[in-house]
Design a protein around this motif. Sequence first.
Motif, short mmCIF file in Angstrom:
data_model
loop_
_atom_site.label_atom_id
_atom_site.label_comp_id
_atom_site.label_asym_id
_atom_site.label_seq_id
_atom_site.Cartn_x
_atom_site.Cartn_y
_atom_site.Cartn_z
N MET A 1 78.76 6.89 37.75
CA MET A 1 78.03 6.41 36.62
C MET A 1 76.85 5.58 37.13
O MET A 1 76.98 4.81 38.06
N TYR A 2 75.74 5.76 36.51
CA TYR A 2 74.52 5.05 36.91
C TYR A 2 74.37 3.76 36.11
O TYR A 2 74.84 3.65 34.99
N SER A 3 73.69 2.80 36.71
CA SER A 3 73.53 1.50 36.06
C SER A 3 72.51 1.58 34.93
O SER A 3 71.67 2.49 34.87
N VAL A 4 72.58 0.61 34.06
CA VAL A 4 71.65 0.53 32.93
C VAL A 4 70.24 0.28 33.46
O VAL A 4 69.26 0.80 32.91
N GLU A 5 70.13 -0.47 34.54
CA GLU A 5 68.81 -0.75 35.13
C GLU A 5 68.14 0.53 35.59
O GLU A 5 66.93 0.71 35.43
N LEU A 6 68.94 1.45 36.17
CA LEU A 6 68.38 2.73 36.60
C LEU A 6 67.88 3.51 35.39
O LEU A 6 66.79 4.09 35.43
N TYR A 7 68.67 3.53 34.31
CA TYR A 7 68.24 4.21 33.08
C TYR A 7 66.90 3.67 32.61
O TYR A 7 65.99 4.42 32.29
N VAL A 8 66.79 2.35 32.56
CA VAL A 8 65.56 1.72 32.08
C VAL A 8 64.38 2.08 32.97
O VAL A 8 63.31 2.47 32.50
#
Length: 80
Positions: free
Chosen positions: A1-8
């Motif tokens: 699972m990727y971090s929210v920071e990466l998504y942003v």
Amino acid sequence: MYSVELYVNVRRAVMVDQCSEREAARLFGIHRKTVKKICQFAVPPAYSTPFGHSFHEHPATYSTMIRPGQSERSDARFSG
């Protein structure tokens, strides 16, 4: 699972900074299809159990879940 920071960061690079999906994949070290999925969905996916229930559900719903065959074993265990 990727971090929210990466998504942003990925969404900002592709949608605001006009970076191509291929370039964003190279920049962040992830696959191009992952970048495409990140751009399609605004919110990262939630974790789920093998039964398809989200961890964000109320805990009382888990106590009502009985696997097939579980009730027979528990009845036999407590009957004597």
